[in-house]
Design a protein around this motif. Sequence first.
Motif, PDB file in Angstrom:
ATOM      1  N   HIS A 106      28.364 -80.792  23.440  1.00 16.58           N
ATOM      2  CA  HIS A 106      29.320 -80.359  22.684  1.00 16.58           C
ATOM      3  C   HIS A 106      30.943 -81.123  23.189  1.00 16.58           C
ATOM      4  O   HIS A 106      31.435 -81.910  21.925  1.00 16.58           O
ATOM      5  N   ALA A 107      30.699 -81.129  24.112  1.00 15.58           N
ATOM      6  CA  ALA A 107      32.136 -81.785  24.768  1.00 15.58           C
ATOM      7  C   ALA A 107      32.014 -83.688  23.697  1.00 15.58           C
ATOM      8  O   ALA A 107      32.717 -83.741  23.382  1.00 15.58           O
ATOM      9  N   ALA A 108      30.517 -84.317  23.851  1.00 15.20           N
ATOM     10  CA  ALA A 108      31.070 -85.321  23.152  1.00 15.20           C
ATOM     11  C   ALA A 108      31.050 -85.432  21.412  1.00 15.20           C
ATOM     12  O   ALA A 108      31.757 -86.418  21.105  1.00 15.20           O
ATOM     13  N   THR A 109      30.725 -84.432  20.973  1.00  9.80           N
ATOM     14  CA  THR A 109      30.421 -84.030  19.526  1.00  9.80           C
ATOM     15  C   THR A 109      31.738 -83.800  19.595  1.00  9.80           C
ATOM     16  O   THR A 109      32.680 -84.624  18.243  1.00  9.80           O
ATOM     17  N   LEU A 110      32.421 -82.824  20.168  1.00  8.70           N
ATOM     18  CA  LEU A 110      33.784 -82.528  19.674  1.00  8.70           C
ATOM     19  C   LEU A 110      34.889 -83.921  19.597  1.00  8.70           C
ATOM     20  O   LEU A 110      36.201 -84.072  19.217  1.00  8.70           O
ATOM     21  N   SER A 111      34.970 -85.040  20.168  1.00  5.73           N
ATOM     22  CA  SER A 111      36.012 -85.408  20.656  1.00  5.73           C
ATOM     23  C   SER A 111      34.992 -86.940  19.997  1.00  5.73           C
ATOM     24  O   SER A 111      36.183 -88.192  19.582  1.00  5.73           O
ATOM     25  N   ALA A 112      34.423 -86.913  19.547  1.00  2.00           N
ATOM     26  CA  ALA A 112      33.897 -87.725  18.372  1.00  2.00           C
ATOM     27  C   ALA A 112      33.948 -88.091  17.580  1.00  2.00           C
ATOM     28  O   ALA A 112      33.267 -89.057  15.925  1.00  2.00           O
ATOM     29  N   ILE A 113      34.028 -86.714  16.548  1.00  2.84           N
ATOM     30  CA  ILE A 113      34.085 -86.854  15.431  1.00  2.84           C
ATOM     31  C   ILE A 113      35.196 -87.452  14.824  1.00  2.84           C
ATOM     32  O   ILE A 113      34.617 -87.862  12.744  1.00  2.84           O
ATOM     33  N   ASP A 114      35.549 -88.633  15.152  1.00 11.45           N
ATOM     34  CA  ASP A 114      37.168 -88.979  14.772  1.00 11.45           C
ATOM     35  C   ASP A 114      36.656 -90.689  14.481  1.00 11.45           C
ATOM     36  O   ASP A 114      36.882 -91.362  14.183  1.00 11.45           O
ATOM     37  N   SER A 115      35.117 -90.457  15.216  1.00  9.65           N
ATOM     38  CA  SER A 115      34.478 -92.032  15.286  1.00  9.65           C
ATOM     39  C   SER A 115      33.795 -92.250  14.162  1.00  9.65           C
ATOM     40  O   SER A 115      33.378 -93.072  13.865  1.00  9.65           O
ATOM     41  N   LEU A 116      33.505 -90.635  12.996  1.00  8.27           N
ATOM     42  CA  LEU A 116      32.495 -91.300  12.081  1.00  8.27           C
ATOM     43  C   LEU A 116      33.077 -91.101  10.619  1.00  8.27           C
ATOM     44  O   LEU A 116      34.471 -91.392  10.515  1.00  8.27           O
ATOM     45  N   GLY A 117      32.122 -92.196   9.888  1.00  5.01           N
ATOM     46  CA  GLY A 117      33.075 -92.826   8.307  1.00  5.01           C
ATOM     47  C   GLY A 117      33.252 -91.001   7.656  1.00  5.01           C
ATOM     48  O   GLY A 117      33.113 -89.997   8.258  1.00  5.01           O
ATOM     49  N   PRO A 118      33.820 -91.393   6.812  1.00  2.00           N
ATOM     50  CA  PRO A 118      34.992 -90.506   5.670  1.00  2.00           C
ATOM     51  C   PRO A 118      33.794 -89.153   5.353  1.00  2.00           C
ATOM     52  O   PRO A 118      33.699 -88.068   5.590  1.00  2.00           O
ATOM     53  N   GLU A 119      33.228 -89.614   4.770  1.00  2.00           N
ATOM     54  CA  GLU A 119      31.541 -88.718   4.583  1.00  2.00           C
ATOM     55  C   GLU A 119      31.075 -87.992   4.873  1.00  2.00           C
ATOM     56  O   GLU A 119      30.340 -86.997   5.244  1.00  2.00           O
ATOM     57  N   ARG A 120      30.526 -88.779   6.700  1.00  2.00           N
ATOM     58  CA  ARG A 120      30.039 -88.186   7.410  1.00  2.00           C
ATOM     59  C   ARG A 120      31.175 -86.637   8.119  1.00  2.00           C
ATOM     60  O   ARG A 120      30.335 -86.240   8.961  1.00  2.00           O
ATOM     61  N   ARG A 121      32.401 -87.316   8.566  1.00  2.00           N
ATOM     62  CA  ARG A 121      33.219 -86.417   9.193  1.00  2.00           C
ATOM     63  C   ARG A 121      33.230 -85.236   8.413  1.00  2.00           C
ATOM     64  O   ARG A 121      33.057 -84.263   9.062  1.00  2.00           O
ATOM     65  N   GLU A 122      33.845 -85.994   6.747  1.00  2.00           N
ATOM     66  CA  GLU A 122      33.166 -84.347   5.586  1.00  2.00           C
ATOM     67  C   GLU A 122      32.438 -83.475   5.768  1.00  2.00           C
ATOM     68  O   GLU A 122      32.750 -82.353   5.881  1.00  2.00           O
ATOM     69  N   ARG A 123      31.016 -84.147   6.095  1.00  2.00           N
ATOM     70  CA  ARG A 123      30.272 -83.108   6.089  1.00  2.00           C
ATOM     71  C   ARG A 123      29.799 -82.315   6.923  1.00  2.00           C
ATOM     72  O   ARG A 123      29.525 -81.211   7.511  1.00  2.00           O
ATOM     73  N   ASN A 169      37.011 -72.918  22.271  1.00  2.00           N
ATOM     74  CA  ASN A 169      36.417 -75.023  22.444  1.00  2.00           C
ATOM     75  C   ASN A 169      37.194 -75.605  23.315  1.00  2.00           C
ATOM     76  O   ASN A 169      36.565 -76.313  24.040  1.00  2.00           O
ATOM     77  N   TRP A 170      37.990 -74.973  24.754  1.00  2.00           N
ATOM     78  CA  TRP A 170      38.768 -76.330  25.443  1.00  2.00           C
ATOM     79  C   TRP A 170      38.059 -76.406  26.746  1.00  2.00           C
ATOM     80  O   TRP A 170      37.640 -76.587  27.363  1.00  2.00           O
ATOM     81  N   THR A 171      36.928 -75.115  26.350  1.00  6.76           N
ATOM     82  CA  THR A 171      36.644 -74.751  27.850  1.00  6.76           C
ATOM     83  C   THR A 171      35.971 -75.869  28.432  1.00  6.76           C
ATOM     84  O   THR A 171      36.176 -76.061  29.959  1.00  6.76           O
ATOM     85  N   ILE A 172      35.048 -76.193  27.504  1.00  4.21           N
ATOM     86  CA  ILE A 172      33.976 -76.834  27.972  1.00  4.21           C
ATOM     87  C   ILE A 172      33.546 -77.969  28.339  1.00  4.21           C
ATOM     88  O   ILE A 172      33.451 -79.542  28.811  1.00  4.21           O
ATOM     89  N   TYR A 173      35.160 -78.124  28.274  1.00  2.05           N
ATOM     90  CA  TYR A 173      36.660 -79.890  28.556  1.00  2.05           C
ATOM     91  C   TYR A 173      36.258 -79.767  30.139  1.00  2.05           C
ATOM     92  O   TYR A 173      36.977 -80.905  31.002  1.00  2.05           O
ATOM     93  N   TRP A 174      36.850 -78.283  30.888  1.00  3.80           N
ATOM     94  CA  TRP A 174      37.230 -78.213  31.989  1.00  3.80           C
ATOM     95  C   TRP A 174      36.432 -77.447  32.823  1.00  3.80           C
ATOM     96  O   TRP A 174      35.989 -77.418  34.021  1.00  3.80           O
ATOM     97  N   TYR A 175      34.842 -77.198  32.337  1.00  4.66           N
ATOM     98  CA  TYR A 175      34.497 -75.995  33.313  1.00  4.66           C
ATOM     99  C   TYR A 175      33.403 -76.709  33.798  1.00  4.66           C
ATOM    100  O   TYR A 175      32.831 -78.189  33.273  1.00  4.66           O
ATOM    101  N   ARG A 176      33.649 -76.840  34.766  1.00  4.79           N
ATOM    102  CA  ARG A 176      32.559 -77.081  35.994  1.00  4.79           C
ATOM    103  C   ARG A 176      31.686 -75.686  36.581  1.00  4.79           C
ATOM    104  O   ARG A 176      31.537 -74.556  37.029  1.00  4.79           O
ATOM    105  N   PRO A 177      29.702 -75.912  36.153  1.00  2.95           N
ATOM    106  CA  PRO A 177      29.034 -74.984  37.058  1.00  2.95           C
ATOM    107  C   PRO A 177      29.262 -74.836  38.332  1.00  2.95           C
ATOM    108  O   PRO A 177      29.268 -73.699  38.541  1.00  2.95           O
ATOM    109  N   ASP A 178      29.642 -75.553  38.594  1.00  5.70           N
ATOM    110  CA  ASP A 178      30.136 -75.551  40.400  1.00  5.70           C
ATOM    111  C   ASP A 178      31.175 -74.898  40.993  1.00  5.70           C
ATOM    112  O   ASP A 178      31.501 -74.915  42.247  1.00  5.70           O
TER     113      ASP A 178
END
Lengths: 197, 197
Positions: free
Chosen positions: B105-122, B165-174
Amino acid sequence: MSASPESAAAPAKTADRLLDVAADLFRRKGYAQTTTRELAEELGIKKATLYHHISNKEDLLEALCHEALRRLTAEVESIEAADPDRLRAIFVRHLTSAVRDQNLHAATLSAIDSLGPERRERVATSRKAYERMLREVVRADQKAGRLRGDVSAENLTHAMINLLNWTIYWYRPDGGSSAEELAEQFADVFLQGATPR
Amino acid sequence: MSASPESAAAPAKTADRLLDVAADLFRRKGYAQTTTRELAEELGIKKATLYHHISNKEDLLEALCHEALRRLTAEVESIEAADPDRLRAIFVRHLTSAVRDQNLHAATLSAIDSLGPERRERVATSRKAYERMLREVVRADQKAGRLRGDVSAENLTHAMINLLNWTIYWYRPDGGSSAEELAEQFADVFLQGATPR
DNA sequence: CACCCTGCCTACCGGGCGCTCGGTAGGGTA
DNA sequence: TACCCTACCGAGCGCCCGGTAGGCAGGGTG
């Protein structure tokens, strides 16, 4: 990133536009996807000239990150420390500032991982200082009995940070609410939810 | 992305590890900063072989994005529709799922802008569908008088999305709280804050 | 005048990137 | 035996990136 104090609608110097234009580009395309060529072109200069104004691309990003946090910190520090409604004021100040500088904040928040270790460390330190500031306010309100004590100050503060930080990723000025309205409503919900039962 | 149903602690096929390893790498280094060479190396294969499993790097990212949303949607859709405490259940299901697949989730949420227009749209379309689902639940609870009506369903839902959504950016299981505890507390605060006065 | 500084330019470089080409080994099938 | 498919590899191509070298015009200052 705002109009210069003296000139009216002057063409605006390259150096003054640099941070603005960079934030805009980084926001729209992402830091890694933005090339120094594009940045120079957007500024109306050649790439080599860009390096007259910045030392390198990563330096520019770090400067942007620190600037973003500097502005938030300045907003929140200007709130009267004795204000009993301090948390509500923080919501309003933070959100209106974040929305005003939306490009800057969205760009820096999502580009932090592109910084090298030392730079990232420095920015993280600043962020932690800001968050500590919020947490201290939360803790004080808990001690004063204004906020519930059955949720830790850490978790309460994190809920607040979630509400503040993620907003700039979806907020559109032409949408339903102004930044002030939104901030007031989020503060309403958070404060009512964090009140002792 | 989890263990195969039959084998015990087998070496695990390359294809099965692909999404997991990619999510981990994209999370740690960012999508743009992760090279296909690193990804191949982490999988224990050569770069050319990687292209036997994927068609290109951007395709892999899009697959990751859809997978992330598919998992969240499955979690939330499995909640009993008539459950009066449906919103609380959503907090718990969403957050535990998001924390379990934190890399993804952290990877995809912050990488969405790296997709081209059609992919991002989908991907954006899928996200909007998920958010519409949440908003309908909020709207229903407002109609039933369980949630305050002086804040729009849109803003109430956005507050919820911010918390999730923002939780996964700071949450640590420990850290201090388990995902369940955290979800319950966030649900407590949100639901108490969103209750009609 | 000579000087230097700022802001800009043309031209170029080394390197790392995503991706491809042309193959090989080995198991399944008829 | 003859064939095909999956999984893998070594070698390398062309592109575009961030960054640099070196120079030129113009304005201020002694």
